[in-house]
Scaffold this motif. Structure first.
Motif, PDB file in Angstrom:
ATOM      1  N   UNK A 157       0.811  -1.165  -0.066  1.00  0.00           N
ATOM      2  CA  UNK A 157       0.081   0.000  -0.115  1.00  0.00           C
ATOM      3  C   UNK A 157       0.939   1.265   0.162  1.00  0.00           C
ATOM      4  N   UNK A 158       2.046   1.085   0.382  1.00  0.00           N
ATOM      5  CA  UNK A 158       2.984   2.328   0.401  1.00  0.00           C
ATOM      6  C   UNK A 158       3.118   3.068  -0.805  1.00  0.00           C
ATOM      7  N   UNK A 159       3.060   2.771  -2.046  1.00  0.00           N
ATOM      8  CA  UNK A 159       3.230   3.514  -3.246  1.00  0.00           C
ATOM      9  C   UNK A 159       2.199   4.313  -3.455  1.00  0.00           C
ATOM     10  N   UNK A 160       0.993   3.835  -3.207  1.00  0.00           N
ATOM     11  CA  UNK A 160      -0.258   4.508  -3.171  1.00  0.00           C
ATOM     12  C   UNK A 160      -0.456   5.658  -2.144  1.00  0.00           C
ATOM     13  N   UNK A 161       0.038   5.588  -1.008  1.00  0.00           N
ATOM     14  CA  UNK A 161       0.215   6.780  -0.118  1.00  0.00           C
ATOM     15  C   UNK A 161       1.257   7.580  -0.721  1.00  0.00           C
ATOM     16  N   UNK A 162       2.293   7.038  -1.077  1.00  0.00           N
ATOM     17  CA  UNK A 162       3.163   8.020  -1.785  1.00  0.00           C
ATOM     18  C   UNK A 162       2.772   9.027  -2.862  1.00  0.00           C
ATOM     19  N   UNK A 163       1.769   8.293  -3.758  1.00  0.00           N
ATOM     20  CA  UNK A 163       1.481   9.066  -4.890  1.00  0.00           C
ATOM     21  C   UNK A 163       0.432   9.889  -4.425  1.00  0.00           C
ATOM     22  N   UNK A 164      -0.441   9.401  -3.404  1.00  0.00           N
ATOM     23  CA  UNK A 164      -1.563  10.414  -3.050  1.00  0.00           C
ATOM     24  C   UNK A 164      -1.199  11.646  -2.114  1.00  0.00           C
ATOM     25  N   UNK A 165      -0.140  11.525  -1.562  1.00  0.00           N
ATOM     26  CA  UNK A 165       0.492  12.658  -0.817  1.00  0.00           C
ATOM     27  C   UNK A 165       1.178  13.490  -1.791  1.00  0.00           C
ATOM     28  N   UNK A 166       2.047  13.077  -3.035  1.00  0.00           N
ATOM     29  CA  UNK A 166       2.634  13.866  -3.944  1.00  0.00           C
ATOM     30  C   UNK A 166       1.283  14.798  -4.593  1.00  0.00           C
ATOM     31  N   UNK A 167       0.326  14.104  -4.946  1.00  0.00           N
ATOM     32  CA  UNK A 167      -0.829  14.566  -5.599  1.00  0.00           C
ATOM     33  C   UNK A 167      -1.296  15.938  -4.856  1.00  0.00           C
ATOM     34  N   UNK A 168      -1.605  15.656  -3.416  1.00  0.00           N
ATOM     35  CA  UNK A 168      -2.176  16.658  -2.459  1.00  0.00           C
ATOM     36  C   UNK A 168      -0.988  17.765  -2.308  1.00  0.00           C
ATOM     37  N   UNK A 169      -0.046  17.626  -2.433  1.00  0.00           N
ATOM     38  CA  UNK A 169       1.204  18.404  -2.056  1.00  0.00           C
ATOM     39  C   UNK A 169       0.724  19.830  -2.551  1.00  0.00           C
ATOM     40  N   UNK A 170       0.644  20.192  -3.653  1.00  0.00           N
ATOM     41  CA  UNK A 170       0.649  21.532  -4.062  1.00  0.00           C
ATOM     42  C   UNK A 170      -0.486  22.055  -3.346  1.00  0.00           C
ATOM     43  N   UNK A 171      -1.627  21.845  -3.077  1.00  0.00           N
ATOM     44  CA  UNK A 171      -2.673  22.139  -2.365  1.00  0.00           C
ATOM     45  C   UNK A 171      -2.147  22.469  -0.951  1.00  0.00           C
ATOM     46  N   UNK A 172      -1.727  21.666  -0.094  1.00  0.00           N
ATOM     47  CA  UNK A 172      -1.404  21.689   0.990  1.00  0.00           C
ATOM     48  C   UNK A 172      -0.154  22.736   1.074  1.00  0.00           C
ATOM     49  N   UNK A 173       0.927  22.683   0.140  1.00  0.00           N
ATOM     50  CA  UNK A 173       1.784  23.620   0.328  1.00  0.00           C
ATOM     51  C   UNK A 173       1.158  25.156   0.073  1.00  0.00           C
ATOM     52  N   UNK A 174       0.140  25.365  -0.672  1.00  0.00           N
ATOM     53  CA  UNK A 174      -0.492  26.793  -0.881  1.00  0.00           C
ATOM     54  C   UNK A 174      -1.252  26.989   0.445  1.00  0.00           C
ATOM     55  N   UNK A 175      -1.647  26.032   1.088  1.00  0.00           N
ATOM     56  CA  UNK A 175      -2.399  26.422   2.316  1.00  0.00           C
ATOM     57  C   UNK A 175      -1.241  26.818   3.149  1.00  0.00           C
ATOM     58  N   UNK A 176      -0.056  26.347   3.378  1.00  0.00           N
ATOM     59  CA  UNK A 176       0.849  26.612   4.424  1.00  0.00           C
ATOM     60  C   UNK A 176       1.264  28.173   3.900  1.00  0.00           C
ATOM     61  N   UNK A 177       1.608  28.658   2.595  1.00  0.00           N
ATOM     62  CA  UNK A 177       1.913  29.674   2.495  1.00  0.00           C
ATOM     63  C   UNK A 177       1.043  30.836   2.927  1.00  0.00           C
ATOM     64  N   UNK A 178      -0.252  30.351   2.626  1.00  0.00           N
ATOM     65  CA  UNK A 178      -1.301  31.374   2.996  1.00  0.00           C
ATOM     66  C   UNK A 178      -1.012  31.618   4.466  1.00  0.00           C
ATOM     67  N   UNK A 179      -0.962  30.504   5.093  1.00  0.00           N
ATOM     68  CA  UNK A 179      -0.946  30.769   6.691  1.00  0.00           C
ATOM     69  C   UNK A 179       0.351  31.471   7.121  1.00  0.00           C
ATOM     70  N   UNK A 180       1.367  31.392   6.277  1.00  0.00           N
ATOM     71  CA  UNK A 180       2.522  32.032   6.740  1.00  0.00           C
ATOM     72  C   UNK A 180       2.402  33.587   6.285  1.00  0.00           C
ATOM     73  N   UNK A 181       1.574  33.906   5.296  1.00  0.00           N
ATOM     74  CA  UNK A 181       1.432  35.188   5.213  1.00  0.00           C
ATOM     75  C   UNK A 181       0.503  36.000   6.342  1.00  0.00           C
ATOM     76  N   UNK A 182      -0.546  35.219   6.736  1.00  0.00           N
ATOM     77  CA  UNK A 182      -1.256  35.666   7.947  1.00  0.00           C
ATOM     78  C   UNK A 182      -0.541  35.733   9.228  1.00  0.00           C
ATOM     79  N   UNK A 183       0.343  34.883   9.533  1.00  0.00           N
ATOM     80  CA  UNK A 183       1.254  34.911  10.824  1.00  0.00           C
ATOM     81  C   UNK A 183       2.050  36.274  10.920  1.00  0.00           C
ATOM     82  N   UNK A 184       2.073  36.650  12.167  1.00  0.00           N
ATOM     83  CA  UNK A 184       3.057  37.799  12.267  1.00  0.00           C
ATOM     84  C   UNK A 184       4.294  37.128  12.295  1.00  0.00           C
ATOM     85  N   UNK A 185       5.423  37.696  11.392  1.00  0.00           N
ATOM     86  CA  UNK A 185       6.770  37.200  11.770  1.00  0.00           C
ATOM     87  C   UNK A 185       7.328  37.695  12.911  1.00  0.00           C
ATOM     88  N   UNK A 186       8.325  36.756  13.260  1.00  0.00           N
ATOM     89  CA  UNK A 186       9.074  37.125  14.521  1.00  0.00           C
ATOM     90  C   UNK A 186       9.607  38.480  14.365  1.00  0.00           C
TER      91      UNK A 186
END
Length: 126
Positions: free
Chosen positions: A85-114
């Motif tokens: 089942x591991x290759x399916x997990x890796x492919x799924x995570x790779x497919x979802x990664x751009x969406x999650x990375x975009x969410x992370x970038x949006x959160x970083x923009x909202x967070x006050x920087x140190x």
């Protein structure tokens, strides 16, 4: 053999809570909370949902790589005792990664920087 590996992974989870970091720690926390919500019965846990929530949090909130999130799931999830089942997990995570990375970038923009609260270029307002 798969049942033995699944049980080994379940038994290992409580001890891993204080021995892991990064995506592994995120997965273990999600897994332990899910087992608690299931009344302590790991067989009642919807592991796909646990895996999805942990991977999303690891990447979109914590800025970890999708590879580390997939690796944590494959190595620690009782649902992934079968290596097939591991290759399916890796492919799924790779497919979802751009969406999650975009969410992370949006959160970083909202967070006050140190240091933003210590604006040294201008004196504090009276």
């Amino acid at each position: 053999e798969l049942l033995t590996e699944k049980q080994r992974r379940i038994d290992a989870l409580p001890g891993l809570r204080h021995k892991t970091a990064g995506a592994e720690h995120t997965f273990v926390n999600h897994a332990m909370k899910a087992i608690e919500r299931a009344g302590g019965d790991p067989d009642k846990v919807e592991w796909n949902k646990v895996e999805g929530a942990a991977a999303r949090e690891a990447v979109s909130k914590n800025g970890q790589s999708y590879q580390s999130a997939a690796r944590a799931i494959c190595e620690l999830s009782p649902h992934r005792a079968n290596p097939a089942s591991h290759p399916k997990v890796e492919a799924w995570a790779k497919e979802r990664a751009p969406i999650w990375q975009k969410e992370y970038e949006e959160l970083r923009k909202q967070r006050p920087q140190l240091g933003n609260d210590l604006n040294l270029e201008h004196p504090p307002r009276a």
